[in-house]
Design a protein around this motif. Structure first.
Motif, PDB file in Angstrom:
ATOM      1  N   PHE A   2       0.811  -1.211   0.000  1.00  0.00           N
ATOM      2  CA  PHE A   2       0.000   0.000   0.000  1.00  0.00           C
ATOM      3  C   PHE A   2       0.848   1.265   0.000  1.00  0.00           C
ATOM      4  CE2 PHE A   2      -2.714  -3.259   2.003  1.00  0.00           C
ATOM      5  CZ  PHE A   2      -3.696  -3.298   1.017  1.00  0.00           C
ATOM      6  N   ASP A   3       2.145   1.130  -0.180  1.00  0.00           N
ATOM      7  CA  ASP A   3       3.036   2.271  -0.240  1.00  0.00           C
ATOM      8  C   ASP A   3       2.721   3.081  -1.498  1.00  0.00           C
ATOM      9  OD1 ASP A   3       5.278   3.953  -0.699  1.00  0.00           O
ATOM     10  OD2 ASP A   3       6.525   2.619   0.503  1.00  0.00           O
ATOM     11  N   PRO A   4       2.591   4.413  -1.386  1.00  0.00           N
ATOM     12  CA  PRO A   4       2.216   5.212  -2.552  1.00  0.00           C
ATOM     13  C   PRO A   4       3.246   5.177  -3.677  1.00  0.00           C
ATOM     14  CG  PRO A   4       2.698   6.644  -0.672  1.00  0.00           C
ATOM     15  CD  PRO A   4       2.720   5.224  -0.180  1.00  0.00           C
ATOM     16  N   VAL A   5       4.503   4.872  -3.395  1.00  0.00           N
ATOM     17  CA  VAL A   5       5.501   4.805  -4.456  1.00  0.00           C
ATOM     18  C   VAL A   5       5.642   3.397  -5.030  1.00  0.00           C
ATOM     19  CG1 VAL A   5       6.818   6.770  -3.604  1.00  0.00           C
ATOM     20  CG2 VAL A   5       7.416   4.476  -2.842  1.00  0.00           C
ATOM     21  N   CYS A   6       4.892   2.467  -4.514  1.00  0.00           N
ATOM     22  CA  CYS A   6       4.954   1.082  -4.978  1.00  0.00           C
ATOM     23  C   CYS A   6       4.091   0.932  -6.230  1.00  0.00           C
ATOM     24  CB  CYS A   6       4.444   0.136  -3.891  1.00  0.00           C
ATOM     25  SG  CYS A   6       4.239  -1.555  -4.457  1.00  0.00           S
ATOM     26  N   PRO A   7       4.674   0.504  -7.351  1.00  0.00           N
ATOM     27  CA  PRO A   7       3.860   0.288  -8.545  1.00  0.00           C
ATOM     28  C   PRO A   7       3.051  -0.997  -8.396  1.00  0.00           C
ATOM     29  CG  PRO A   7       6.140  -0.249  -8.983  1.00  0.00           C
ATOM     30  CD  PRO A   7       6.076   0.266  -7.564  1.00  0.00           C
ATOM     31  N   SER A   8       1.772  -0.875  -8.170  1.00  0.00           N
ATOM     32  CA  SER A   8       0.946  -2.046  -7.881  1.00  0.00           C
ATOM     33  C   SER A   8       0.893  -3.028  -9.038  1.00  0.00           C
ATOM     34  CB  SER A   8      -0.472  -1.621  -7.505  1.00  0.00           C
ATOM     35  OG  SER A   8      -1.084  -0.952  -8.583  1.00  0.00           O
ATOM     36  N   ASP A   9       1.214  -2.580 -10.234  1.00  0.00           N
ATOM     37  CA  ASP A   9       1.180  -3.496 -11.369  1.00  0.00           C
ATOM     38  C   ASP A   9       2.488  -4.258 -11.550  1.00  0.00           C
ATOM     39  OD1 ASP A   9       2.668  -1.313 -12.189  1.00  0.00           O
ATOM     40  OD2 ASP A   9       1.876  -1.334 -14.225  1.00  0.00           O
ATOM     41  N   LEU A  10       3.444  -4.055 -10.646  1.00  0.00           N
ATOM     42  CA  LEU A  10       4.728  -4.736 -10.768  1.00  0.00           C
ATOM     43  C   LEU A  10       4.618  -6.221 -10.476  1.00  0.00           C
ATOM     44  CD1 LEU A  10       7.777  -4.555 -11.273  1.00  0.00           C
ATOM     45  CD2 LEU A  10       8.045  -4.190  -8.837  1.00  0.00           C
ATOM     46  N   THR A  11       3.878  -6.584  -9.450  1.00  0.00           N
ATOM     47  CA  THR A  11       3.794  -7.987  -9.069  1.00  0.00           C
ATOM     48  C   THR A  11       3.107  -8.787 -10.180  1.00  0.00           C
ATOM     49  OG1 THR A  11       3.678  -7.350  -6.774  1.00  0.00           O
ATOM     50  CG2 THR A  11       2.984  -9.565  -7.294  1.00  0.00           C
ATOM     51  N   PRO A  12       3.769  -9.826 -10.685  1.00  0.00           N
ATOM     52  CA  PRO A  12       3.195 -10.594 -11.796  1.00  0.00           C
ATOM     53  C   PRO A  12       2.101 -11.565 -11.359  1.00  0.00           C
ATOM     54  CG  PRO A  12       5.311 -11.506 -11.186  1.00  0.00           C
ATOM     55  CD  PRO A  12       5.111 -10.281 -10.332  1.00  0.00           C
ATOM     56  N   ILE A  13       1.880 -11.705 -10.068  1.00  0.00           N
ATOM     57  CA  ILE A  13       0.859 -12.628  -9.571  1.00  0.00           C
ATOM     58  C   ILE A  13      -0.424 -11.850  -9.361  1.00  0.00           C
ATOM     59  CG2 ILE A  13       0.233 -14.221  -7.722  1.00  0.00           C
ATOM     60  CD1 ILE A  13       3.317 -14.485  -7.230  1.00  0.00           C
ATOM     61  N   ARG A  97       8.272  -9.695  -2.302  1.00  0.00           N
ATOM     62  CA  ARG A  97       9.279  -9.007  -1.487  1.00  0.00           C
ATOM     63  C   ARG A  97      10.664  -9.629  -1.699  1.00  0.00           C
ATOM     64  NH1 ARG A  97       5.141  -8.771   2.198  1.00  0.00           N
ATOM     65  NH2 ARG A  97       5.801 -10.673   3.228  1.00  0.00           N
ATOM     66  N   GLU A  98      10.702 -10.951  -1.739  1.00  0.00           N
ATOM     67  CA  GLU A  98      11.967 -11.669  -1.904  1.00  0.00           C
ATOM     68  C   GLU A  98      12.591 -11.418  -3.275  1.00  0.00           C
ATOM     69  OE1 GLU A  98      13.464 -16.297  -2.041  1.00  0.00           O
ATOM     70  OE2 GLU A  98      11.733 -15.801  -0.806  1.00  0.00           O
ATOM     71  N   HIS A  99      11.760 -11.237  -4.291  1.00  0.00           N
ATOM     72  CA  HIS A  99      12.257 -11.103  -5.667  1.00  0.00           C
ATOM     73  C   HIS A  99      12.068  -9.696  -6.233  1.00  0.00           C
ATOM     74  CE1 HIS A  99      13.025 -15.383  -5.994  1.00  0.00           C
ATOM     75  NE2 HIS A  99      11.885 -15.570  -5.352  1.00  0.00           N
ATOM     76  N   TRP A 100      11.820  -8.724  -5.348  1.00  0.00           N
ATOM     77  CA  TRP A 100      11.512  -7.358  -5.779  1.00  0.00           C
ATOM     78  C   TRP A 100      12.584  -6.788  -6.710  1.00  0.00           C
ATOM     79  CZ3 TRP A 100       7.026  -5.187  -5.692  1.00  0.00           C
ATOM     80  CH2 TRP A 100       6.909  -3.814  -5.875  1.00  0.00           C
ATOM     81  N   ASP A 101      13.851  -6.905  -6.327  1.00  0.00           N
ATOM     82  CA  ASP A 101      14.930  -6.341  -7.144  1.00  0.00           C
ATOM     83  C   ASP A 101      14.979  -7.001  -8.522  1.00  0.00           C
ATOM     84  OD1 ASP A 101      15.672  -4.533  -5.194  1.00  0.00           O
ATOM     85  OD2 ASP A 101      17.149  -5.891  -4.301  1.00  0.00           O
ATOM     86  N   GLU A 102      14.784  -8.313  -8.568  1.00  0.00           N
ATOM     87  CA  GLU A 102      14.781  -9.019  -9.850  1.00  0.00           C
ATOM     88  C   GLU A 102      13.615  -8.567 -10.722  1.00  0.00           C
ATOM     89  OE1 GLU A 102      15.711 -13.450  -9.193  1.00  0.00           O
ATOM     90  OE2 GLU A 102      15.258 -12.622  -7.199  1.00  0.00           O
ATOM     91  N   LEU A 103      12.452  -8.369 -10.115  1.00  0.00           N
ATOM     92  CA  LEU A 103      11.288  -7.893 -10.865  1.00  0.00           C
ATOM     93  C   LEU A 103      11.536  -6.503 -11.432  1.00  0.00           C
ATOM     94  CD1 LEU A 103       8.492  -9.094  -8.420  1.00  0.00           C
ATOM     95  CD2 LEU A 103       8.831  -9.912 -10.759  1.00  0.00           C
ATOM     96  N   LEU A 104      12.101  -5.623 -10.597  1.00  0.00           N
ATOM     97  CA  LEU A 104      12.405  -4.265 -11.070  1.00  0.00           C
ATOM     98  C   LEU A 104      13.430  -4.288 -12.196  1.00  0.00           C
ATOM     99  CD1 LEU A 104      12.559  -2.277  -7.710  1.00  0.00           C
ATOM    100  CD2 LEU A 104      10.824  -2.080  -9.497  1.00  0.00           C
ATOM    101  N   ASP A 105      14.473  -5.116 -12.047  1.00  0.00           N
ATOM    102  CA  ASP A 105      15.497  -5.223 -13.090  1.00  0.00           C
ATOM    103  C   ASP A 105      14.903  -5.724 -14.401  1.00  0.00           C
ATOM    104  OD1 ASP A 105      17.382  -4.347 -11.266  1.00  0.00           O
ATOM    105  OD2 ASP A 105      18.224  -6.353 -10.886  1.00  0.00           O
ATOM    106  N   ALA A 106      14.040  -6.736 -14.320  1.00  0.00           N
ATOM    107  CA  ALA A 106      13.420  -7.288 -15.526  1.00  0.00           C
ATOM    108  C   ALA A 106      12.536  -6.249 -16.207  1.00  0.00           C
ATOM    109  CB  ALA A 106      12.615  -8.541 -15.185  1.00  0.00           C
ATOM    110  N   ARG A 107      11.745  -5.516 -15.422  1.00  0.00           N
ATOM    111  CA  ARG A 107      10.890  -4.472 -16.002  1.00  0.00           C
ATOM    112  C   ARG A 107      11.726  -3.386 -16.650  1.00  0.00           C
ATOM    113  NH1 ARG A 107       5.299  -4.372 -14.059  1.00  0.00           N
ATOM    114  NH2 ARG A 107       4.822  -6.591 -14.192  1.00  0.00           N
ATOM    115  N   GLU A 108      12.791  -2.991 -15.966  1.00  0.00           N
ATOM    116  CA  GLU A 108      13.650  -1.939 -16.507  1.00  0.00           C
ATOM    117  C   GLU A 108      14.318  -2.400 -17.799  1.00  0.00           C
ATOM    118  OE1 GLU A 108      17.617   0.150 -14.950  1.00  0.00           O
ATOM    119  OE2 GLU A 108      15.892   0.385 -13.602  1.00  0.00           O
TER     120      GLU A 108
END
Length: 122
Positions: A2-13, A97-108
């Protein structure tokens, strides 16, 4: 989540639509009114919230209860079926949470401009 800077569409699940999982989490501690749900879901429009709540209600995950007295109000609450999704949602959140950095890297990496393919000359 629920963090305002969190892109809610990032999580692939996904659990239902874009907002369904977060709505279920918002209702985790008891019934809430429409306006109360909009507070933690800052980015949701009234139209999207209505659509998502109707979908969750149709699927038997949420109940809508209208109270006429003393003032008219509507509350939404998880059903037993909706509550049964809280544990899988928690597991998906832990995984994200565990794979957040990997998800961000893949999106970038996927948003970087690609070079045009040069035709092979022969």
């Amino acid at each position: 989540m629920f963090d305002p800077v969190c892109p809610s569409d990032l999580t692939p699940i996904r659990f239902g639509d874009k907002w369904a999982g977060m709505l279920l989490r918002c209702l985790e501690h008891g019934p809430r009114r429409f306006s109360e749900l909009r507070v933690p879901l800052r980015g949701i429009s009234a139209k999207a919230l209505t659509k998502s709540l109707r979908s969750l209600e149709r699927d038997g995950l949420v109940t809508r209860r209208a109270h006429a007295e003393p003032t008219r109000r509507v509350e939404y609450e998880l059903t037993a079926l909706g509550r049964s999704l809280l544990q899988p949602i928690a597991a998906a959140c832990a995984w994200a949470r565990e794979h957040w950095d990997e998800l961000l890297d893949a999106r970038e990496a996927s948003s970087l401009p690609t070079r045009p393919v040069q035709p092979v000359r022969g």
